[in-house]
Motif scaffolding. Structure first.
Motif, short mmCIF file in Angstrom:
data_model
loop_
_atom_site.label_atom_id
_atom_site.label_comp_id
_atom_site.label_asym_id
_atom_site.label_seq_id
_atom_site.Cartn_x
_atom_site.Cartn_y
_atom_site.Cartn_z
N TYR A 72 0.86 -1.20 0.01
CA TYR A 72 0.11 0.05 0.00
C TYR A 72 0.91 1.45 0.09
CZ TYR A 72 0.71 0.64 5.05
OH TYR A 72 1.16 0.73 6.27
N TYR A 73 2.11 1.19 0.24
CA TYR A 73 3.31 2.32 0.04
C TYR A 73 4.51 1.76 -0.15
CZ TYR A 73 5.52 6.82 0.66
OH TYR A 73 6.43 7.71 0.70
N ARG A 74 5.29 2.41 -0.91
CA ARG A 74 6.48 2.02 -1.22
C ARG A 74 7.39 3.28 -0.72
NH1 ARG A 74 9.62 -0.94 -4.98
NH2 ARG A 74 7.57 -2.23 -4.74
N SER A 75 8.13 2.85 0.59
CA SER A 75 9.19 3.85 1.23
C SER A 75 10.56 3.36 0.77
CB SER A 75 8.87 3.54 2.78
OG SER A 75 9.73 4.34 3.50
N GLY A 76 11.33 4.21 1.41
CA GLY A 76 12.90 4.00 1.25
C GLY A 76 13.87 4.30 2.52
N GLN A 77 14.74 3.82 2.56
CA GLN A 77 15.52 4.05 4.09
C GLN A 77 16.32 5.14 3.90
OE1 GLN A 77 16.94 0.53 6.24
NE2 GLN A 77 18.26 1.75 7.47
N LYS A 78 16.54 6.11 4.78
CA LYS A 78 17.33 7.34 4.58
C LYS A 78 18.00 7.52 5.96
CE LYS A 78 15.21 9.56 0.72
NZ LYS A 78 14.82 10.93 0.06
N LEU A 79 18.63 8.54 6.05
CA LEU A 79 19.43 9.11 7.22
C LEU A 79 19.24 10.51 7.76
CD1 LEU A 79 21.73 8.27 9.16
CD2 LEU A 79 23.33 9.41 7.44
N LEU A 80 18.88 10.54 9.05
CA LEU A 80 18.52 11.91 9.71
C LEU A 80 19.78 12.05 10.55
CD1 LEU A 80 15.53 13.11 11.26
CD2 LEU A 80 17.27 12.88 12.72
N VAL A 81 20.45 13.38 10.56
CA VAL A 81 21.33 13.93 11.36
C VAL A 81 21.17 15.09 11.65
CG1 VAL A 81 23.17 12.36 10.36
CG2 VAL A 81 22.56 14.66 9.18
N GLN A 82 22.16 15.85 12.67
CA GLN A 82 22.00 17.46 12.89
C GLN A 82 22.12 18.06 11.74
OE1 GLN A 82 24.74 17.99 16.10
NE2 GLN A 82 23.98 16.40 17.54
N SER A 83 21.37 19.29 11.68
CA SER A 83 21.38 20.31 10.81
C SER A 83 22.76 20.62 10.33
CB SER A 83 20.27 20.98 10.67
OG SER A 83 20.59 21.89 11.89
N ASP A 84 23.45 21.00 11.52
CA ASP A 84 24.79 21.28 11.17
C ASP A 84 25.99 20.53 10.83
OD1 ASP A 84 25.21 20.10 13.48
OD2 ASP A 84 25.87 21.90 14.78
N MET A 85 25.72 19.15 10.36
CA MET A 85 26.62 18.27 10.04
C MET A 85 26.49 17.90 8.51
SD MET A 85 25.80 15.08 13.00
CE MET A 85 27.11 14.13 12.24
N THR A 86 27.27 19.28 8.11
CA THR A 86 27.05 19.37 6.65
C THR A 86 28.08 18.33 5.68
OG1 THR A 86 28.94 21.20 6.98
CG2 THR A 86 26.68 21.74 6.60
N THR A 87 29.01 18.00 6.58
CA THR A 87 29.96 16.98 5.63
C THR A 87 29.48 15.29 5.71
OG1 THR A 87 31.24 16.30 7.81
CG2 THR A 87 32.21 18.40 6.44
N VAL A 88 28.38 15.32 6.43
CA VAL A 88 27.87 13.83 6.31
C VAL A 88 26.79 13.82 5.21
CG1 VAL A 88 26.29 12.15 7.43
CG2 VAL A 88 27.85 13.59 8.67
N LYS A 89 27.19 12.84 4.19
CA LYS A 89 26.47 12.67 2.79
C LYS A 89 25.73 11.61 2.78
CE LYS A 89 28.05 16.75 1.60
NZ LYS A 89 26.99 17.99 1.50
N SER A 90 26.29 10.61 3.66
CA SER A 90 25.58 9.13 3.55
C SER A 90 25.98 8.52 4.86
CB SER A 90 26.08 8.34 2.23
OG SER A 90 27.30 8.04 2.58
N LEU A 91 25.54 7.34 5.01
CA LEU A 91 25.83 6.38 5.95
C LEU A 91 27.25 6.00 6.22
CD1 LEU A 91 24.21 4.76 8.63
CD2 LEU A 91 24.18 2.99 7.10
N ASP A 92 28.10 5.96 5.08
CA ASP A 92 29.38 5.70 5.06
C ASP A 92 30.26 6.86 5.87
OD1 ASP A 92 29.11 3.52 3.48
OD2 ASP A 92 29.31 4.89 1.50
N ASP A 93 29.62 8.05 6.23
CA ASP A 93 30.38 9.13 6.92
C ASP A 93 30.42 8.89 8.13
OD1 ASP A 93 31.39 10.29 4.19
OD2 ASP A 93 29.40 11.25 3.96
N LEU A 94 29.56 7.90 8.73
CA LEU A 94 29.26 7.59 10.28
C LEU A 94 29.92 6.56 10.70
CD1 LEU A 94 25.71 8.94 10.59
CD2 LEU A 94 27.83 10.16 10.87
N SER A 95 30.88 6.08 10.12
CA SER A 95 31.81 4.80 10.68
C SER A 95 32.26 5.29 11.89
CB SER A 95 33.00 4.38 9.55
OG SER A 95 32.33 4.14 8.58
#
Length: 329
Positions: free
Chosen positions: A177-200
Protein backbone atom coordinates in the motif's frame (compact mmCIF):
# COMPACT_ATOMS: atom_id res chain seq x y z
CA UNK A 1 22.92 26.43 28.56
CA UNK A 2 22.52 28.01 25.11
CA UNK A 3 19.18 28.45 23.36
CA UNK A 4 19.73 25.49 21.00
CA UNK A 5 20.45 23.07 23.87
CA UNK A 6 17.50 24.38 25.89
CA UNK A 7 15.02 23.85 23.02
CA UNK A 8 16.40 20.42 22.13
CA UNK A 9 16.31 19.34 25.76
CA UNK A 10 12.73 20.50 26.15
CA UNK A 11 11.69 18.65 23.00
CA UNK A 12 13.41 15.50 24.23
CA UNK A 13 11.56 15.60 27.55
CA UNK A 14 8.21 16.20 25.87
CA UNK A 15 8.74 13.46 23.33
CA UNK A 16 10.03 11.05 25.96
CA UNK A 17 6.64 11.19 27.64
CA UNK A 18 4.92 10.27 24.38
CA UNK A 19 7.43 7.53 23.58
CA UNK A 20 7.09 5.95 26.98
CA UNK A 21 3.31 5.89 26.69
CA UNK A 22 3.49 4.41 23.20
CA UNK A 23 4.96 1.12 24.39
CA UNK A 24 2.49 0.41 27.18
CA UNK A 25 0.74 -2.42 25.36
CA UNK A 26 2.06 -5.87 26.20
CA UNK A 27 1.91 -8.49 23.47
CA UNK A 28 -0.38 -11.43 24.07
CA UNK A 29 1.77 -14.31 25.38
CA UNK A 30 2.29 -16.99 22.77
CA UNK A 31 0.80 -20.36 23.66
CA UNK A 32 3.29 -23.10 24.49
CA UNK A 33 2.57 -26.53 23.04
CA UNK A 34 4.42 -29.51 24.43
CA UNK A 35 5.25 -32.35 22.02
CA UNK A 36 4.63 -35.86 23.43
CA UNK A 37 7.89 -37.79 23.81
CA UNK A 38 6.90 -40.40 21.19
CA UNK A 39 5.75 -37.87 18.64
CA UNK A 40 8.05 -36.75 15.87
CA UNK A 41 8.06 -32.94 15.50
CA UNK A 42 6.32 -31.83 12.34
CA UNK A 43 8.29 -29.93 9.75
CA UNK A 44 7.54 -26.20 9.93
CA UNK A 45 5.25 -24.88 7.22
CA UNK A 46 7.13 -22.69 4.76
CA UNK A 47 5.22 -20.34 2.49
CA UNK A 48 6.38 -20.06 -1.10
CA UNK A 49 8.03 -16.69 -1.60
CA UNK A 50 9.46 -16.28 -5.06
CA UNK A 51 8.08 -12.74 -4.95
CA UNK A 52 7.63 -11.11 -1.54
CA UNK A 53 5.13 -8.58 -2.92
CA UNK A 54 2.82 -11.35 -4.11
CA UNK A 55 -0.34 -11.49 -1.98
CA UNK A 56 -3.75 -13.18 -2.30
CA UNK A 57 -6.18 -12.23 -5.07
CA UNK A 58 -9.49 -10.88 -3.69
CA UNK A 59 -12.52 -13.15 -4.07
CA UNK A 60 -14.47 -10.84 -6.37
CA UNK A 61 -16.44 -7.80 -5.18
CA UNK A 62 -16.48 -7.05 -1.46
CA UNK A 63 -19.50 -8.23 0.53
CA UNK A 64 -21.81 -5.47 1.71
CA UNK A 65 -21.01 -3.97 5.14
CA UNK A 66 -22.70 -5.84 7.99
CA UNK A 67 -23.15 -8.85 5.68
CA UNK A 68 -19.91 -10.76 6.09
CA UNK A 69 -19.87 -14.40 4.93
CA UNK A 70 -20.86 -16.81 7.71
CA UNK A 71 -17.88 -18.39 9.43
CA UNK A 72 -15.40 -15.96 7.88
CA UNK A 73 -12.73 -14.06 9.80
CA UNK A 74 -14.61 -10.88 8.95
CA UNK A 75 -17.82 -12.29 10.50
CA UNK A 76 -15.90 -13.03 13.71
CA UNK A 77 -14.56 -9.48 13.77
CA UNK A 78 -18.09 -8.17 13.21
CA UNK A 79 -19.36 -10.30 16.10
CA UNK A 80 -16.65 -8.82 18.33
CA UNK A 81 -18.04 -5.36 17.50
CA UNK A 82 -14.79 -3.72 16.40
CA UNK A 83 -11.60 -4.22 14.43
CA UNK A 84 -8.57 -4.46 16.73
CA UNK A 85 -5.46 -2.94 15.15
CA UNK A 86 -1.84 -2.66 16.27
CA UNK A 87 -0.43 0.76 15.39
CA UNK A 88 2.18 3.35 16.28
CA UNK A 89 1.39 6.45 18.29
CA UNK A 90 4.64 8.35 17.72
CA UNK A 91 5.27 8.13 13.95
CA UNK A 92 4.14 11.56 12.80
CA UNK A 93 1.95 11.43 9.66
CA UNK A 94 1.74 7.61 9.78
CA UNK A 95 0.30 6.93 13.23
CA UNK A 96 0.69 9.53 15.97
CA UNK A 97 -1.35 10.93 18.80
CA UNK A 98 -2.81 14.38 18.14
CA UNK A 99 -1.89 16.45 21.22
CA UNK A 100 -5.08 18.51 20.92
CA UNK A 101 -7.64 15.74 20.47
CA UNK A 102 -5.77 12.81 21.99
CA UNK A 103 -6.69 10.69 18.95
CA UNK A 104 -4.19 8.63 16.97
CA UNK A 105 -4.21 9.68 13.31
CA UNK A 106 -2.21 9.40 10.10
CA UNK A 107 -1.85 7.57 6.79
CA UNK A 108 -1.68 4.10 8.39
CA UNK A 109 -4.75 4.87 10.50
CA UNK A 110 -6.71 5.81 7.38
CA UNK A 111 -5.94 2.35 5.96
CA UNK A 112 -7.24 0.69 9.15
CA UNK A 113 -10.40 2.82 9.24
CA UNK A 114 -11.18 1.87 5.64
CA UNK A 115 -10.99 -1.84 6.51
CA UNK A 116 -13.26 -1.34 9.52
CA UNK A 117 -15.77 0.67 7.48
CA UNK A 118 -15.91 -2.12 4.88
CA UNK A 119 -16.95 -4.53 7.65
CA UNK A 120 -19.23 -2.31 9.75
CA UNK A 121 -20.29 0.43 7.34
CA UNK A 122 -19.27 4.08 7.10
CA UNK A 123 -19.85 5.81 10.46
CA UNK A 124 -22.22 8.74 10.78
CA UNK A 125 -20.67 12.20 10.42
CA UNK A 126 -18.63 13.01 13.51
CA UNK A 127 -18.57 9.40 14.69
CA UNK A 128 -15.41 7.25 14.71
CA UNK A 129 -14.93 4.02 12.80
CA UNK A 130 -15.44 0.83 14.80
CA UNK A 131 -11.76 0.37 15.54
CA UNK A 132 -9.78 -0.33 18.69
CA UNK A 133 -6.26 1.00 18.23
CA UNK A 134 -3.61 -0.65 20.37
CA UNK A 135 -0.20 0.98 20.49
CA UNK A 136 2.60 -1.52 19.89
CA UNK A 137 6.36 -1.27 19.42
CA UNK A 138 8.30 -2.46 16.37
CA UNK A 139 9.40 -5.74 18.03
CA UNK A 140 5.75 -6.55 18.88
CA UNK A 141 4.44 -6.36 15.33
CA UNK A 142 4.87 -10.03 14.42
CA UNK A 143 4.29 -11.66 17.84
CA UNK A 144 0.85 -10.06 18.29
CA UNK A 145 -0.27 -11.49 14.94
CA UNK A 146 1.12 -14.94 15.72
CA UNK A 147 -0.64 -15.06 19.10
CA UNK A 148 -3.72 -17.21 19.70
CA UNK A 149 -6.72 -16.13 17.65
CA UNK A 150 -9.52 -15.25 20.07
CA UNK A 151 -11.89 -12.32 20.63
CA UNK A 152 -9.84 -9.30 21.59
CA UNK A 153 -6.66 -10.42 19.83
CA UNK A 154 -5.09 -7.99 17.40
CA UNK A 155 -6.63 -8.58 13.96
CA UNK A 156 -4.37 -6.44 11.82
CA UNK A 157 -1.18 -4.36 12.13
CA UNK A 158 -0.51 -1.09 10.33
CA UNK A 159 2.87 0.04 11.61
CA UNK A 160 5.09 0.60 8.56
CA UNK A 161 5.88 -3.11 8.18
CA UNK A 162 8.19 -3.90 5.29
CA UNK A 163 7.07 -6.89 3.24
CA UNK A 164 9.79 -9.52 2.87
CA UNK A 165 10.07 -13.27 2.42
CA UNK A 166 11.38 -13.94 5.93
CA UNK A 167 8.29 -12.34 7.46
CA UNK A 168 5.95 -14.22 5.12
CA UNK A 169 7.01 -17.35 7.01
CA UNK A 170 5.49 -15.89 10.19
CA UNK A 171 2.58 -13.68 9.11
CA UNK A 172 0.59 -12.76 6.00
CA UNK A 173 0.70 -9.44 4.18
CA UNK A 174 -1.78 -7.44 2.19
CA UNK A 175 -0.82 -6.15 -1.22
CA UNK A 176 1.66 -3.26 -1.02
CA UNK A 177 0.00 0.00 0.00
CA UNK A 178 3.06 2.28 0.04
CA UNK A 179 6.66 2.16 -1.22
CA UNK A 180 9.09 3.75 1.22
CA UNK A 181 12.89 3.89 1.24
CA UNK A 182 15.50 4.01 4.00
CA UNK A 183 17.38 7.25 4.60
CA UNK A 184 19.44 8.96 7.30
CA UNK A 185 18.64 11.81 9.72
CA UNK A 186 21.42 13.85 11.36
CA UNK A 187 21.93 17.24 13.01
CA UNK A 188 21.38 20.08 10.57
CA UNK A 189 24.90 21.47 11.11
CA UNK A 190 26.59 18.17 10.06
CA UNK A 191 27.26 19.45 6.56
CA UNK A 192 30.03 16.95 5.81
CA UNK A 193 27.77 13.92 6.30
CA UNK A 194 26.47 12.83 2.92
CA UNK A 195 25.62 9.20 3.64
CA UNK A 196 25.80 6.41 6.19
CA UNK A 197 29.40 5.78 5.07
CA UNK A 198 30.43 9.03 6.76
CA UNK A 199 29.34 7.80 10.21
CA UNK A 200 31.73 4.85 10.64
CA UNK A 201 32.57 4.31 14.30
CA UNK A 202 29.67 6.48 15.46
CA UNK A 203 26.36 5.58 17.08
CA UNK A 204 23.24 5.51 14.91
CA UNK A 205 19.78 4.50 16.12
CA UNK A 206 17.22 2.25 14.44
CA UNK A 207 14.11 0.60 15.92
CA UNK A 208 14.70 -2.87 17.36
CA UNK A 209 13.34 -5.73 15.26
CA UNK A 210 13.14 -3.58 12.13
CA UNK A 211 14.49 -4.05 8.61
CA UNK A 212 16.03 -0.60 9.08
CA UNK A 213 18.40 -2.04 11.67
CA UNK A 214 19.36 -4.96 9.41
CA UNK A 215 19.87 -2.68 6.41
CA UNK A 216 22.03 -0.26 8.39
CA UNK A 217 24.37 -3.03 9.54
CA UNK A 218 24.65 -4.39 5.99
CA UNK A 219 25.19 -0.95 4.46
CA UNK A 220 27.97 0.01 6.89
CA UNK A 221 29.15 -2.63 9.38
CA UNK A 222 31.44 -0.02 10.96
CA UNK A 223 28.51 1.98 12.33
CA UNK A 224 27.74 1.36 16.02
CA UNK A 225 24.06 0.30 16.10
CA UNK A 226 21.83 1.54 18.92
CA UNK A 227 18.21 0.43 19.21
CA UNK A 228 14.99 1.71 20.76
CA UNK A 229 11.56 0.10 20.97
CA UNK A 230 9.94 2.93 19.02
CA UNK A 231 10.80 5.56 16.43
CA UNK A 232 10.13 8.15 19.10
CA UNK A 233 12.64 6.43 21.34
CA UNK A 234 15.32 6.94 18.69
CA UNK A 235 14.39 10.61 18.45
CA UNK A 236 14.81 11.01 22.22
CA UNK A 237 18.27 9.41 22.10
CA UNK A 238 19.17 11.71 19.20
CA UNK A 239 18.03 14.82 21.04
CA UNK A 240 19.91 13.74 24.15
CA UNK A 241 23.11 13.45 22.13
CA UNK A 242 23.45 9.70 22.71
CA UNK A 243 23.43 8.96 18.97
CA UNK A 244 24.58 11.12 16.06
CA UNK A 245 21.87 9.98 13.70
CA UNK A 246 18.76 7.95 13.04
CA UNK A 247 18.14 5.69 10.09
CA UNK A 248 14.74 4.48 8.98
CA UNK A 249 11.99 4.81 6.43
CA UNK A 250 11.69 8.20 4.77
CA UNK A 251 8.10 8.49 6.02
CA UNK A 252 9.22 8.16 9.64
CA UNK A 253 12.27 10.41 9.32
CA UNK A 254 10.20 13.16 7.70
CA UNK A 255 7.96 13.17 10.75
CA UNK A 256 10.92 13.23 13.14
CA UNK A 257 12.59 16.11 11.29
CA UNK A 258 9.33 18.08 11.56
CA UNK A 259 9.54 17.74 15.34
CA UNK A 260 13.16 18.85 15.70
CA UNK A 261 14.31 22.19 14.20
CA UNK A 262 17.94 21.05 14.43
CA UNK A 263 17.51 17.84 12.45
CA UNK A 264 17.56 17.16 8.72
CA UNK A 265 17.08 14.17 6.44
CA UNK A 266 20.08 13.59 4.15
CA UNK A 267 18.97 14.18 0.58
CA UNK A 268 20.85 11.21 -0.85
CA UNK A 269 18.90 8.48 -2.65
CA UNK A 270 17.45 5.83 -0.30
CA UNK A 271 19.73 2.85 0.24
CA UNK A 272 16.89 0.35 0.39
CA UNK A 273 13.35 -0.15 -0.86
CA UNK A 274 10.71 -0.66 1.83
CA UNK A 275 7.32 -1.82 0.50
CA UNK A 276 4.66 -1.50 3.22
CA UNK A 277 1.95 -4.09 3.77
CA UNK A 278 -0.80 -4.50 6.34
CA UNK A 279 0.06 -7.49 8.53
CA UNK A 280 -2.38 -10.27 9.45
CA UNK A 281 -2.32 -13.81 10.85
CA UNK A 282 -1.00 -16.15 8.14
CA UNK A 283 -3.87 -18.62 8.62
CA UNK A 284 -6.56 -16.00 7.95
CA UNK A 285 -6.26 -15.95 4.18
CA UNK A 286 -9.90 -14.93 3.73
CA UNK A 287 -9.23 -11.76 5.71
CA UNK A 288 -6.12 -10.97 3.65
CA UNK A 289 -8.18 -11.29 0.45
CA UNK A 290 -10.84 -9.02 1.94
CA UNK A 291 -8.27 -6.38 2.95
CA UNK A 292 -6.77 -6.52 -0.55
CA UNK A 293 -10.23 -5.81 -1.93
CA UNK A 294 -10.52 -2.77 0.34
CA UNK A 295 -7.11 -1.45 -0.71
CA UNK A 296 -7.97 -1.97 -4.39
CA UNK A 297 -11.15 0.09 -3.97
CA UNK A 298 -9.27 2.86 -2.10
CA UNK A 299 -6.70 3.10 -4.90
CA UNK A 300 -9.41 3.13 -7.59
CA UNK A 301 -11.85 5.62 -6.04
CA UNK A 302 -9.25 8.19 -4.91
CA UNK A 303 -9.38 7.64 -1.15
CA UNK A 304 -5.76 6.45 -1.11
CA UNK A 305 -4.63 9.59 -2.94
CA UNK A 306 -6.62 11.88 -0.63
CA UNK A 307 -5.02 10.28 2.42
CA UNK A 308 -1.52 10.44 0.93
CA UNK A 309 -1.90 14.10 -0.05
CA UNK A 310 -3.07 14.98 3.45
CA UNK A 311 -0.37 13.21 5.44
CA UNK A 312 2.71 12.62 3.27
CA UNK A 313 2.68 14.89 0.22
CA UNK A 314 4.10 17.98 2.03
CA UNK A 315 7.18 16.09 3.24
CA UNK A 316 7.73 13.49 0.51
CA UNK A 317 6.31 15.00 -2.68
CA UNK A 318 3.96 13.47 -5.24
CA UNK A 319 3.31 9.74 -5.32
CA UNK A 320 0.86 7.30 -6.84
CA UNK A 321 -0.54 4.17 -5.19
CA UNK A 322 1.59 1.09 -5.87
CA UNK A 323 0.07 -1.53 -8.14
CA UNK A 324 -0.96 -4.74 -6.37
CA UNK A 325 0.80 -8.02 -7.08
CA UNK A 326 -1.36 -11.13 -6.70
CA UNK A 327 -0.88 -14.83 -7.30
CA UNK A 328 0.07 -16.27 -3.91
CA UNK A 329 -1.50 -19.68 -3.49
Amino acid sequence: MNKKSLIAGTLALLFAATACGSSAYDATPLPVKETPPAAKPAAPAVQDCTNALQSYLPDGPLPAPNAMPAGSTMAKIAAHGRLVAGVSADSLNLGSRNPLTGKIEGFDIDMINAVADAIFGTPAPGQPSKVELRVISSPQRLPVLKAERKPGAIDIVARNITINCARWKEIAFSAEYYRSGQKLLVQSDMTTVKSLDDLSGQKVCAPAGSTSLDNMIKANPKVVPVTADTDGGCLVLFQQGKVVGITGDDTVLAGEAAQDPYAKVIQAPPFSQEPYGLGMNKDQVDFVKFVNGVLAEMKADGRWQISYNKWLLPALGKAKPPAPVYGRS
